[in-house]
Write a protein that holds these residues in place. Structure first.
Motif, PDB file in Angstrom:
ATOM      1  N   GLU A 171      58.690 -47.934  40.289  1.00 31.57           N
ATOM      2  CA  GLU A 171      58.038 -49.180  39.856  1.00 31.57           C
ATOM      3  C   GLU A 171      57.881 -50.167  41.007  1.00 31.57           C
ATOM      4  OE1 GLU A 171      56.163 -51.541  37.069  1.00 31.57           O
ATOM      5  OE2 GLU A 171      56.982 -49.554  36.700  1.00 31.57           O
ATOM      6  N   CYS A 172      59.001 -50.511  41.689  1.00 33.73           N
ATOM      7  CA  CYS A 172      58.962 -51.583  42.697  1.00 33.73           C
ATOM      8  C   CYS A 172      59.084 -51.089  44.137  1.00 33.73           C
ATOM      9  CB  CYS A 172      60.050 -52.610  42.411  1.00 33.73           C
ATOM     10  SG  CYS A 172      61.728 -51.981  42.673  1.00 33.73           S
ATOM     11  N   GLY A 173      59.503 -49.845  44.332  1.00 34.96           N
ATOM     12  CA  GLY A 173      59.598 -49.302  45.686  1.00 34.96           C
ATOM     13  C   GLY A 173      60.905 -49.559  46.403  1.00 34.96           C
ATOM     14  N   HIS A 174      61.891 -50.178  45.734  1.00 36.15           N
ATOM     15  CA  HIS A 174      63.191 -50.392  46.380  1.00 36.15           C
ATOM     16  C   HIS A 174      63.853 -49.052  46.694  1.00 36.15           C
ATOM     17  CE1 HIS A 174      63.139 -54.594  44.639  1.00 36.15           C
ATOM     18  NE2 HIS A 174      63.340 -54.772  45.940  1.00 36.15           N
ATOM     19  N   GLU A 175      64.682 -49.046  47.775  1.00 37.59           N
ATOM     20  CA  GLU A 175      65.383 -47.820  48.159  1.00 37.59           C
ATOM     21  C   GLU A 175      66.448 -47.451  47.138  1.00 37.59           C
ATOM     22  OE1 GLU A 175      66.904 -47.565  52.114  1.00 37.59           O
ATOM     23  OE2 GLU A 175      65.044 -48.292  52.998  1.00 37.59           O
ATOM     24  N   LEU A 176      66.822 -46.178  47.166  1.00 35.89           N
ATOM     25  CA  LEU A 176      67.855 -45.642  46.295  1.00 35.89           C
ATOM     26  C   LEU A 176      69.123 -46.477  46.394  1.00 35.89           C
ATOM     27  CD1 LEU A 176      68.732 -43.154  44.554  1.00 35.89           C
ATOM     28  CD2 LEU A 176      69.524 -42.142  46.669  1.00 35.89           C
ATOM     29  N   GLY A 177      69.757 -46.726  45.273  1.00 38.10           N
ATOM     30  CA  GLY A 177      70.982 -47.512  45.268  1.00 38.10           C
ATOM     31  C   GLY A 177      71.892 -47.079  44.138  1.00 38.10           C
ATOM     32  N   GLU A 178      72.995 -47.796  43.988  1.00 43.09           N
ATOM     33  CA  GLU A 178      73.952 -47.468  42.928  1.00 43.09           C
ATOM     34  C   GLU A 178      73.374 -47.819  41.558  1.00 43.09           C
ATOM     35  OE1 GLU A 178      77.953 -48.842  43.330  1.00 43.09           O
ATOM     36  OE2 GLU A 178      77.912 -48.583  45.502  1.00 43.09           O
ATOM     37  N   GLY A 179      73.728 -47.033  40.580  1.00 41.48           N
ATOM     38  CA  GLY A 179      73.358 -47.330  39.212  1.00 41.48           C
ATOM     39  C   GLY A 179      71.903 -47.067  38.868  1.00 41.48           C
ATOM     40  N   TRP A 180      71.238 -46.276  39.645  1.00 42.61           N
ATOM     41  CA  TRP A 180      69.844 -45.969  39.340  1.00 42.61           C
ATOM     42  C   TRP A 180      69.761 -45.126  38.091  1.00 42.61           C
ATOM     43  CZ3 TRP A 180      65.268 -45.396  42.924  1.00 42.61           C
ATOM     44  CH2 TRP A 180      65.208 -46.471  43.814  1.00 42.61           C
ATOM     45  N   ALA A 181      68.641 -45.227  37.409  1.00 45.45           N
ATOM     46  CA  ALA A 181      68.411 -44.445  36.198  1.00 45.45           C
ATOM     47  C   ALA A 181      67.152 -43.613  36.374  1.00 45.45           C
ATOM     48  CB  ALA A 181      68.249 -45.388  35.006  1.00 45.45           C
ATOM     49  N   THR A 182      67.032 -42.594  35.573  1.00 41.04           N
ATOM     50  CA  THR A 182      65.807 -41.797  35.591  1.00 41.04           C
ATOM     51  C   THR A 182      65.219 -41.775  34.184  1.00 41.04           C
ATOM     52  OG1 THR A 182      67.001 -39.733  35.202  1.00 41.04           O
ATOM     53  CG2 THR A 182      66.550 -40.311  37.492  1.00 41.04           C
ATOM     54  N   ASN A 183      63.921 -41.726  34.149  1.00 45.96           N
ATOM     55  CA  ASN A 183      63.207 -41.616  32.889  1.00 45.96           C
ATOM     56  C   ASN A 183      62.241 -40.445  33.059  1.00 45.96           C
ATOM     57  OD1 ASN A 183      61.759 -41.873  30.542  1.00 45.96           O
ATOM     58  ND2 ASN A 183      61.319 -44.058  30.795  1.00 45.96           N
ATOM     59  N   SER A 184      62.487 -39.359  32.355  1.00 43.52           N
ATOM     60  CA  SER A 184      61.698 -38.121  32.498  1.00 43.52           C
ATOM     61  C   SER A 184      61.696 -37.633  33.945  1.00 43.52           C
ATOM     62  CB  SER A 184      60.266 -38.333  32.013  1.00 43.52           C
ATOM     63  OG  SER A 184      60.260 -38.696  30.657  1.00 43.52           O
ATOM     64  N   GLY A 185      62.844 -37.791  34.630  1.00 43.37           N
ATOM     65  CA  GLY A 185      62.984 -37.319  36.001  1.00 43.37           C
ATOM     66  C   GLY A 185      62.453 -38.279  37.053  1.00 43.37           C
ATOM     67  N   VAL A 186      61.912 -39.424  36.653  1.00 43.46           N
ATOM     68  CA  VAL A 186      61.375 -40.419  37.585  1.00 43.46           C
ATOM     69  C   VAL A 186      62.457 -41.473  37.832  1.00 43.46           C
ATOM     70  CG1 VAL A 186      59.560 -42.140  37.961  1.00 43.46           C
ATOM     71  CG2 VAL A 186      59.041 -40.023  36.708  1.00 43.46           C
ATOM     72  N   PRO A 187      62.795 -41.747  39.116  1.00 43.39           N
ATOM     73  CA  PRO A 187      63.864 -42.707  39.400  1.00 43.39           C
ATOM     74  C   PRO A 187      63.391 -44.158  39.311  1.00 43.39           C
ATOM     75  CG  PRO A 187      63.020 -41.811  41.445  1.00 43.39           C
ATOM     76  CD  PRO A 187      62.295 -41.112  40.335  1.00 43.39           C
ATOM     77  N   PHE A 188      64.273 -45.007  38.746  1.00 43.71           N
ATOM     78  CA  PHE A 188      64.016 -46.433  38.656  1.00 43.71           C
ATOM     79  C   PHE A 188      65.269 -47.187  39.064  1.00 43.71           C
ATOM     80  CE2 PHE A 188      61.044 -44.643  35.566  1.00 43.71           C
ATOM     81  CZ  PHE A 188      59.864 -45.301  35.905  1.00 43.71           C
ATOM     82  N   CYS A 189      65.098 -48.354  39.727  1.00 42.75           N
ATOM     83  CA  CYS A 189      66.241 -49.202  40.073  1.00 42.75           C
ATOM     84  C   CYS A 189      66.762 -49.859  38.800  1.00 42.75           C
ATOM     85  CB  CYS A 189      65.845 -50.241  41.123  1.00 42.75           C
ATOM     86  SG  CYS A 189      64.677 -51.483  40.513  1.00 42.75           S
ATOM     87  N   ASN A 190      67.894 -50.551  38.895  1.00 39.48           N
ATOM     88  CA  ASN A 190      68.504 -51.195  37.723  1.00 39.48           C
ATOM     89  C   ASN A 190      67.539 -52.146  37.029  1.00 39.48           C
ATOM     90  OD1 ASN A 190      70.956 -49.918  38.065  1.00 39.48           O
ATOM     91  ND2 ASN A 190      71.811 -51.562  39.309  1.00 39.48           N
ATOM     92  N   CYS A 191      66.857 -52.947  37.808  1.00 34.80           N
ATOM     93  CA  CYS A 191      65.946 -53.942  37.236  1.00 34.80           C
ATOM     94  C   CYS A 191      64.778 -53.260  36.520  1.00 34.80           C
ATOM     95  CB  CYS A 191      65.429 -54.848  38.351  1.00 34.80           C
ATOM     96  SG  CYS A 191      64.296 -56.125  37.776  1.00 34.80           S
ATOM     97  N   CYS A 192      64.122 -52.336  37.180  1.00 35.86           N
ATOM     98  CA  CYS A 192      62.950 -51.682  36.610  1.00 35.86           C
ATOM     99  C   CYS A 192      63.309 -50.688  35.501  1.00 35.86           C
ATOM    100  CB  CYS A 192      62.153 -50.967  37.690  1.00 35.86           C
ATOM    101  SG  CYS A 192      61.442 -52.139  38.893  1.00 35.86           S
ATOM    102  N   ALA A 193      64.515 -50.133  35.559  1.00 39.55           N
ATOM    103  CA  ALA A 193      64.931 -49.186  34.520  1.00 39.55           C
ATOM    104  C   ALA A 193      64.961 -49.893  33.167  1.00 39.55           C
ATOM    105  CB  ALA A 193      66.299 -48.593  34.838  1.00 39.55           C
ATOM    106  N   GLY A 194      65.398 -51.149  33.144  1.00 37.80           N
ATOM    107  CA  GLY A 194      65.423 -51.919  31.909  1.00 37.80           C
ATOM    108  C   GLY A 194      64.021 -52.199  31.390  1.00 37.80           C
ATOM    109  N   LEU A 195      63.089 -52.455  32.298  1.00 34.51           N
ATOM    110  CA  LEU A 195      61.710 -52.740  31.903  1.00 34.51           C
ATOM    111  C   LEU A 195      61.017 -51.501  31.345  1.00 34.51           C
ATOM    112  CD1 LEU A 195      60.585 -54.928  34.945  1.00 34.51           C
ATOM    113  CD2 LEU A 195      61.230 -55.718  32.654  1.00 34.51           C
ATOM    114  N   ASN A 196      61.380 -50.316  31.908  1.00 32.34           N
ATOM    115  CA  ASN A 196      60.697 -49.085  31.507  1.00 32.34           C
ATOM    116  C   ASN A 196      61.321 -48.413  30.290  1.00 32.34           C
ATOM    117  OD1 ASN A 196      58.426 -48.423  33.423  1.00 32.34           O
ATOM    118  ND2 ASN A 196      60.070 -49.042  34.820  1.00 32.34           N
ATOM    119  N   SER A 197      62.380 -49.024  29.764  1.00 31.79           N
ATOM    120  CA  SER A 197      62.998 -48.416  28.582  1.00 31.79           C
ATOM    121  C   SER A 197      62.378 -48.968  27.306  1.00 31.79           C
ATOM    122  CB  SER A 197      64.511 -48.672  28.591  1.00 31.79           C
ATOM    123  OG  SER A 197      64.762 -50.053  28.521  1.00 31.79           O
TER     124      SER A 197
END
Length: 113
Positions: A86-112
């Motif tokens: 979503e935003c292009g931030h580098e990999l970090g702690e607590g990342w989530a995936t949605n259908s195998g696509v990685p999202f940061c903490n902030c964007c993971a909440g938006l995409n859920s």
């Protein structure tokens, strides 16, 4: 060197490492005539072990360590290329995936939603 080790290559290095003893290992100087002379100038530097697995580990260290360093470099490059979809931030702690696509903490909440 390609930078990536195969699973088989990593396993061979791992087995050599696991078979080697914890030591202590000795390094001494040996004169060209084969006598142990610690103070000999121009003598050969030798690693001394009576254990064949230790000798195998030592003998392969010169090829294993550069391969492992190249592999680490490769993996670090792979890690640094992982970014939030979503935003292009580098990999970090607590990342989530949605259908195998990685999202940061902030964007993971938006995409859920």
């Amino acid at each position: 060197m390609s930078g990536k080790l195969t699973k088989d290559q990593l396993e061979v290095i791992r087995q050599r490492s696991e078979k080697a003893t914890e030591g202590p290992w000795r390094i001494g100087k040996q004169s060209p005539n084969g006598l142990n002379n610690i103070g000999t100038i121009g003598g050969l530097l030798t690693a001394q072990t009576k254990n064949e697995d230790d000798a195998n580990f030592i003998a392969n260290a010169h090829q294993d360590i550069p391969k492992l360093l190249d592999h680490i470099t490769f993996l670090n490059e792979v890690i640094s290329s992982c970014r939030c979809a979503e935003c292009g931030h580098e990999l970090g702690e607590g990342w989530a995936t949605n259908s195998g696509v990685p999202f940061c903490n902030c964007c993971a909440g938006l995409n859920s939603l």
